[in-house]
Design a protein around this motif. Structure first.
Motif, PDB file in Angstrom:
ATOM      1  N   GLY A 109       0.841  -1.289  -0.085  1.00 45.86           N
ATOM      2  CA  GLY A 109       0.007   0.015   0.001  1.00 45.86           C
ATOM      3  C   GLY A 109       0.831   1.247  -0.063  1.00 45.86           C
ATOM      4  N   MET A 110       2.200   1.122  -0.296  1.00 45.94           N
ATOM      5  CA  MET A 110       2.976   2.394  -0.389  1.00 45.94           C
ATOM      6  C   MET A 110       2.713   3.098  -1.600  1.00 45.94           C
ATOM      7  SD  MET A 110       6.379   0.955   1.360  1.00 45.94           S
ATOM      8  CE  MET A 110       6.624   0.421   2.954  1.00 45.94           C
ATOM      9  N   VAL A 111       2.200   2.360  -2.646  1.00 49.14           N
ATOM     10  CA  VAL A 111       1.812   2.810  -3.792  1.00 49.14           C
ATOM     11  C   VAL A 111       0.140   2.307  -4.186  1.00 49.14           C
ATOM     12  CG1 VAL A 111       2.272   2.786  -6.384  1.00 49.14           C
ATOM     13  CG2 VAL A 111       3.948   2.965  -4.736  1.00 49.14           C
ATOM     14  N   ASN A 112      -0.655   2.976  -4.604  1.00 53.99           N
ATOM     15  CA  ASN A 112      -2.057   2.442  -4.739  1.00 53.99           C
ATOM     16  C   ASN A 112      -1.970   2.362  -6.386  1.00 53.99           C
ATOM     17  OD1 ASN A 112      -4.589   1.813  -5.314  1.00 53.99           O
ATOM     18  ND2 ASN A 112      -5.351   3.139  -3.946  1.00 53.99           N
TER      19      ASN A 112
ATOM     20  N   PRO B  54     -13.043  -1.705  -7.317  1.00 61.53           N
ATOM     21  CA  PRO B  54     -13.397  -1.318  -6.030  1.00 61.53           C
ATOM     22  C   PRO B  54     -12.380  -1.069  -5.034  1.00 61.53           C
ATOM     23  CG  PRO B  54     -14.655  -2.949  -7.046  1.00 61.53           C
ATOM     24  CD  PRO B  54     -13.488  -2.704  -7.868  1.00 61.53           C
ATOM     25  N   CYS B  55     -11.040  -1.821  -5.418  1.00 65.55           N
ATOM     26  CA  CYS B  55     -10.212  -1.751  -4.210  1.00 65.55           C
ATOM     27  C   CYS B  55      -9.227  -0.411  -4.188  1.00 65.55           C
ATOM     28  CB  CYS B  55      -9.241  -3.031  -4.563  1.00 65.55           C
ATOM     29  SG  CYS B  55      -9.914  -4.550  -4.090  1.00 65.55           S
ATOM     30  N   HIS B  56      -9.358   0.346  -4.938  1.00 70.64           N
ATOM     31  CA  HIS B  56      -8.664   1.503  -5.086  1.00 70.64           C
ATOM     32  C   HIS B  56      -9.275   2.277  -4.147  1.00 70.64           C
ATOM     33  CE1 HIS B  56      -7.636   5.660  -6.610  1.00 70.64           C
ATOM     34  NE2 HIS B  56      -6.448   4.916  -7.163  1.00 70.64           N
ATOM     35  N   ALA B  57     -10.546   2.523  -4.036  1.00 72.60           N
ATOM     36  CA  ALA B  57     -11.010   3.475  -2.986  1.00 72.60           C
ATOM     37  C   ALA B  57     -10.958   2.670  -1.686  1.00 72.60           C
ATOM     38  CB  ALA B  57     -12.354   3.774  -3.437  1.00 72.60           C
ATOM     39  N   GLU B  58     -11.137   1.546  -1.515  1.00 78.12           N
ATOM     40  CA  GLU B  58     -10.853   0.730  -0.256  1.00 78.12           C
ATOM     41  C   GLU B  58      -9.676   1.011   0.135  1.00 78.12           C
ATOM     42  OE1 GLU B  58     -12.033  -3.325  -0.843  1.00 78.12           O
ATOM     43  OE2 GLU B  58     -14.294  -2.705  -1.835  1.00 78.12           O
ATOM     44  N   CYS B  59      -8.674   0.848  -0.576  1.00 81.17           N
ATOM     45  CA  CYS B  59      -7.069   1.004  -0.081  1.00 81.17           C
ATOM     46  C   CYS B  59      -7.088   2.297   0.661  1.00 81.17           C
ATOM     47  CB  CYS B  59      -6.291   0.673  -0.827  1.00 81.17           C
ATOM     48  SG  CYS B  59      -5.997  -1.038  -1.492  1.00 81.17           S
ATOM     49  N   GLN B  60      -7.549   3.234   0.058  1.00 87.95           N
ATOM     50  CA  GLN B  60      -7.498   4.756   0.528  1.00 87.95           C
ATOM     51  C   GLN B  60      -8.136   4.896   1.801  1.00 87.95           C
ATOM     52  OE1 GLN B  60      -4.719   5.369  -1.338  1.00 87.95           O
ATOM     53  NE2 GLN B  60      -5.206   7.222  -0.839  1.00 87.95           N
ATOM     54  N   ALA B  61      -9.282   4.319   2.009  1.00 78.88           N
ATOM     55  CA  ALA B  61     -10.042   4.199   2.797  1.00 78.88           C
ATOM     56  C   ALA B  61      -9.560   3.678   4.203  1.00 78.88           C
ATOM     57  CB  ALA B  61     -11.752   3.551   2.819  1.00 78.88           C
ATOM     58  N   ASP B  62      -8.764   2.463   3.907  1.00 78.40           N
ATOM     59  CA  ASP B  62      -7.961   1.951   4.906  1.00 78.40           C
ATOM     60  C   ASP B  62      -6.751   2.702   5.557  1.00 78.40           C
ATOM     61  OD1 ASP B  62      -9.423  -0.572   4.368  1.00 78.40           O
ATOM     62  OD2 ASP B  62      -7.862  -1.618   3.581  1.00 78.40           O
ATOM     63  N   TRP B  63      -6.261   3.377   4.713  1.00 76.84           N
ATOM     64  CA  TRP B  63      -5.304   4.313   5.161  1.00 76.84           C
ATOM     65  C   TRP B  63      -5.511   5.419   5.999  1.00 76.84           C
ATOM     66  CZ3 TRP B  63      -0.195   4.715   5.982  1.00 76.84           C
ATOM     67  CH2 TRP B  63       0.163   5.677   6.134  1.00 76.84           C
TER      68      TRP B  63
END
Length: 195
Positions: free
Chosen positions: A174-177, A184-193
């Motif tokens: 997740g250092m780079v999205n 759908p994982c694009h937004a989910e990864c940002q939300a996780d951060w």
């Protein structure tokens, strides 16, 4: 037609294990130093191979390398290397086996110097994920950040940490999205951060 599958990043094949990895792990921010160490070691094992080859052996690697506990792995000796060279649960490549041991020793040296491994690695992206807006097409195999990380890790005694491995690692933790914006994982990864 499976709508979710058409939105998912193209590299996530129909293999259920690969889809699970894509959906639940790849690109999710990892902040734990030991998890980062384990993932860096696993990514190094894929040199010259496809990630699915390593992914399917990840439990074998966890078992063979004591859950990637640096204190345990750093104490491995030649007898342990020979044992690992007979282990069918991992890729039996002597250089790669030795690299995990070498990396564990380098990790412990950093720890003894008071360097937090997570802070050290996340420092290459300024402490927060680099968020790309990928629409498709080719995703680069390296970046200036992965070049810098590779150089710094090698200087500290790590091996199997070339820039391509470092970039794959940065994507995975997740250092780079690099999820496609349609995924759908694009937004989910940002939300996780942010969560």
């Amino acid at each position: 037609m499976d709508t979710e599958n058409t939105l998912r990043c193209a590299w996530a094949t129909r293999d259920p294990e690969y889809i699970e990895y894509h959906d639940k792990q790849w690109g999710r921010p990892v902040r734990d130093p030991r998890e980062l160490f384990a993932k860096l070691c696993l990514d190094g094992q894929q040199a010259g191979l496809s990630w699915i080859t390593i992914l399917k052996r990840s439990s074998g690697y966890q078992r063979a390398f004591a859950g990637f506990a640096p204190e345990v792995v750093a104490a491995f000796d030649e007898q342990d290397v020979e044992r690992l060279m007979q282990d069918t649960g991992i890729i039996r490549n002597r250089l790669k086996v030795n690299s995990v041991i070498k990396n564990a020793r380098a990790y412990l040296t950093m720890q003894q110097e008071g360097i937090d491994f997570a802070e050290f690695l996340w420092g290459f992206v300024g402490g927060a994920p680099i968020v790309h807006q990928r629409q498709g097409g080719d995703i680069p195999a390296t970046s200036p950040e992965s070049d810098a990380m590779s150089k710094a890790l090698k200087k500290r005694g790590f091996s199997f940490v070339g820039s391509t491995i470092c970039y794959a690692f940065m994507q995975a933790v997740g250092m780079v999205n690099d999820h496609l914006v349609t995924c759908p994982c694009h937004a989910e990864c940002q939300a996780d951060w942010q969560g």
